[in-house]
Design a protein around this motif. Sequence first.
Motif, PDB file in Angstrom:
ATOM      1  N   ASN A   1       0.838  -1.207   0.000  1.00 11.23           N
ATOM      2  CA  ASN A   1       0.000   0.000   0.000  1.00 11.23           C
ATOM      3  C   ASN A   1       0.872   1.256   0.000  1.00 11.23           C
ATOM      4  OD1 ASN A   1      -1.756   2.098   0.364  1.00 11.23           O
ATOM      5  ND2 ASN A   1      -2.900   1.141   2.041  1.00 11.23           N
TER       6      ASN A   1
ATOM      7  N   TYR B   1       0.203   4.261  -0.298  1.00 15.94           N
ATOM      8  CA  TYR B   1      -0.337   5.447   0.372  1.00 15.94           C
ATOM      9  C   TYR B   1       0.185   5.585   1.797  1.00 15.94           C
ATOM     10  CZ  TYR B   1      -3.583   5.655  -3.530  1.00 15.94           C
ATOM     11  OH  TYR B   1      -4.120   5.737  -4.777  1.00 15.94           O
TER      12      TYR B   1
ATOM     13  N   GLN C   1       8.130   7.037   8.785  1.00 13.62           N
ATOM     14  CA  GLN C   1       6.666   6.926   8.802  1.00 13.62           C
ATOM     15  C   GLN C   1       6.238   5.541   9.271  1.00 13.62           C
ATOM     16  OE1 GLN C   1       3.836   9.295   7.672  1.00 13.62           O
ATOM     17  NE2 GLN C   1       3.211   7.761   9.159  1.00 13.62           N
TER      18      GLN C   1
ATOM     19  N   TRP D   1      -1.153  15.211   7.770  1.00 15.90           N
ATOM     20  CA  TRP D   1      -2.050  15.546   6.673  1.00 15.90           C
ATOM     21  C   TRP D   1      -2.757  14.270   6.253  1.00 15.90           C
ATOM     22  CZ3 TRP D   1      -0.891  13.686   1.615  1.00 15.90           C
ATOM     23  CH2 TRP D   1       0.347  13.062   1.489  1.00 15.90           C
TER      24      TRP D   1
ATOM     25  N   ASN E   1      -4.405  11.606   3.405  1.00 15.17           N
ATOM     26  CA  ASN E   1      -4.490  11.124   2.020  1.00 15.17           C
ATOM     27  C   ASN E   1      -5.382   9.880   2.016  1.00 15.17           C
ATOM     28  OD1 ASN E   1      -2.859   9.130   3.145  1.00 15.17           O
ATOM     29  ND2 ASN E   1      -1.300   9.202   1.559  1.00 15.17           N
ATOM     30  N   GLN E   2      -5.229   9.021   1.026  1.00 18.88           N
ATOM     31  CA  GLN E   2      -6.095   7.841   0.948  1.00 18.88           C
ATOM     32  C   GLN E   2      -5.814   6.828   2.054  1.00 18.88           C
ATOM     33  OE1 GLN E   2      -4.438   9.244  -1.580  1.00 18.88           O
ATOM     34  NE2 GLN E   2      -5.366   8.847  -3.567  1.00 18.88           N
ATOM     35  N   PHE E   3      -4.687   6.969   2.757  1.00 26.21           N
ATOM     36  CA  PHE E   3      -4.375   6.006   3.802  1.00 26.21           C
ATOM     37  C   PHE E   3      -5.342   6.165   4.971  1.00 26.21           C
ATOM     38  CE2 PHE E   3      -1.802   4.098   7.233  1.00 26.21           C
ATOM     39  CZ  PHE E   3      -1.552   2.872   6.645  1.00 26.21           C
ATOM     40  N   ARG E   4      -5.549   5.083   5.720  1.00 21.14           N
ATOM     41  CA  ARG E   4      -6.579   5.118   6.761  1.00 21.14           C
ATOM     42  C   ARG E   4      -6.192   5.924   7.990  1.00 21.14           C
ATOM     43  NH1 ARG E   4      -7.774  -0.608   9.228  1.00 21.14           N
ATOM     44  NH2 ARG E   4      -8.440  -1.080   7.113  1.00 21.14           N
ATOM     45  N   LEU E   5      -4.905   6.245   8.140  1.00 23.38           N
ATOM     46  CA  LEU E   5      -4.447   7.078   9.258  1.00 23.38           C
ATOM     47  C   LEU E   5      -3.710   8.290   8.690  1.00 23.38           C
ATOM     48  CD1 LEU E   5      -2.971   4.233  11.523  1.00 23.38           C
ATOM     49  CD2 LEU E   5      -5.082   5.521  11.963  1.00 23.38           C
ATOM     50  N   PRO E   6      -3.729   9.434   9.412  1.00 22.29           N
ATOM     51  CA  PRO E   6      -3.042  10.615   8.878  1.00 22.29           C
ATOM     52  C   PRO E   6      -1.544  10.381   8.747  1.00 22.29           C
ATOM     53  CG  PRO E   6      -3.821  11.005  11.124  1.00 22.29           C
ATOM     54  CD  PRO E   6      -4.406   9.703  10.694  1.00 22.29           C
ATOM     55  N   ARG E   7      -0.944  11.038   7.769  1.00 21.46           N
ATOM     56  CA  ARG E   7       0.487  10.857   7.456  1.00 21.46           C
ATOM     57  C   ARG E   7       1.309  12.016   8.013  1.00 21.46           C
ATOM     58  NH1 ARG E   7       1.437   6.280   7.281  1.00 21.46           N
ATOM     59  NH2 ARG E   7      -0.178   6.591   8.819  1.00 21.46           N
TER      60      ARG E   7
END
Lengths: 288, 288
Positions: A48, A50, A102, B139, B141-147
């Motif tokens: 993934n 993302y 990350q 911030w 994005n499409q990921f389920r947790l903020p990046r």
Amino acid sequence: MSHTPLRTLITKHHRVLVVGGPGDKSRAAAKHYGFKEVLRPVDIIRSNPYICPHHRYTKQEIEQWGLPPEVSKVSVDGPERNEPIDSIMVFNDPRELFSDIQIIMDLLNSEYGLLGTKRLTKRSQPSIPIIFSNNDFYWANQFRLPRLGQGAVKIAINSLYEATNDGMPLQSLTLGKPYKVSYDYAHHILIDWREKLLTGNMESEACLPELNDPPLSSPFKNVYMVGDNPESDILGGNLYGWKTILVRTGVYKDGDFVVDPSLARPNFGIVDDVKDGVMKALKANGLV
Amino acid sequence: MSHTPLRTLITKHHRVLVVGGPGDKSRAAAKHYGFKEVLRPVDIIRSNPYICPHHRYTKQEIEQWGLPPEVSKVSVDGPERNEPIDSIMVFNDPRELFSDIQIIMDLLNSEYGLLGTKRLTKRSQPSIPIIFSNNDFYWANQFRLPRLGQGAVKIAINSLYEATNDGMPLQSLTLGKPYKVSYDYAHHILIDWREKLLTGNMESEACLPELNDPPLSSPFKNVYMVGDNPESDILGGNLYGWKTILVRTGVYKDGDFVVDPSLARPNFGIVDDVKDGVMKALKANGLV
């Protein structure tokens, strides 16, 4: 190798994330140490992208290095195909620092090492252990000033962990010199070698003590250690109670103690090279 | 754009290092803002890759993006061809984080912005200013947790600066909301636009106030600001004394104030979208 003591973890850390180093080499090193399932950040990005939108892996690298999701089992969107990770091991300086950080932060703050989850509690103890293989803030290359190393990355990770855990410091383990854990491991290995030399059975299994456990007893009256770096080798050896000998062929240069009087001094002398150091120790024991 | 206020720096910051963003795009943005000499880390790596041995630029990228040393004048081995850098501007999230951090740390601790040198003093004020264009730790994005975002990178840089300056915190400037500097700049622009509308002279030069200077006087009794993010837009607007209106089309979702009562609340109301917000403000002044 500063990460050799990691061998002692293989019984409890089955599925590990290994971070750092050039290419995909650290995966092979971890496999060689005996870890069963060795994941790298690139596997997770393959599953993934993302999760680390700023990664700089090329398509080719992802294909070549990244395990397919059905093998890595790190699908963070379908928890049914996701399996928890037992620990994080930083083997060497990260190259893909942003994505490495990350993923490390995601795991430290996850629910029990399950990627894509976020624990509700904030605490010093991370969800899964993180182990750094050394603590050198700087290292030297052809550049005229020392370059940032794994110790600097550790400080950056600590600061982000604190920022996401109400200021509580990250509990982590650091291997390498001058830490006791490395000397305990080396002490076990020395005892093991001696045993092999005495019995002539060189094929016996290597000892695998628990990490941080000193030998229960030692057959040695004195252990002599030759090193080139006052801040790691000599400091650690002195603290561990070994006889320390400093050589002039490495990091240490004559005059360093004048510039920085706080540097650890060898308790057995300064010599030109390793051979001189060994001879000096043998002579002190009447063996030459 | 959160970095628009950087325009106000062009008179004093002639030769700047711009960090972050995809590809080489931020160089064009900085040029567009009016900076004369815009350097990027890739130029420095092209001149001497040993400065960042862990960089992941491909040969092609270095050829394509990096300025030749005779143009960039960042030769760190031959000081006679090296020219000092006036300031560092972080425009966007770094992609090459390790090399970006290495070069930033080198400059912050340099002698007057000259790469390849190291100052002897340790202090809170870096050798050259560093300016962050925003402070968002996360911030979405499409990921389920903020990046992790630029605010996280800022924390990591702060921690390394402290580690190399006897624990003293890094003095830096951060633009973007909710910081006053952004509102001062917007206030100047509003006054400028009003002047243009009144005089009909739309071609006059844009105002370029000093960074952080509020307008000496304002023709406005009320300024209404519509925003979607309580933590940046609304918090900053409230602090600046403007009327704030929150929309439901962005970061804010109904229920957020229940989950987190510490979020800044709009002082002029919550509306469905920007148009509703504008109509509400016009109505309050009897204009519709």
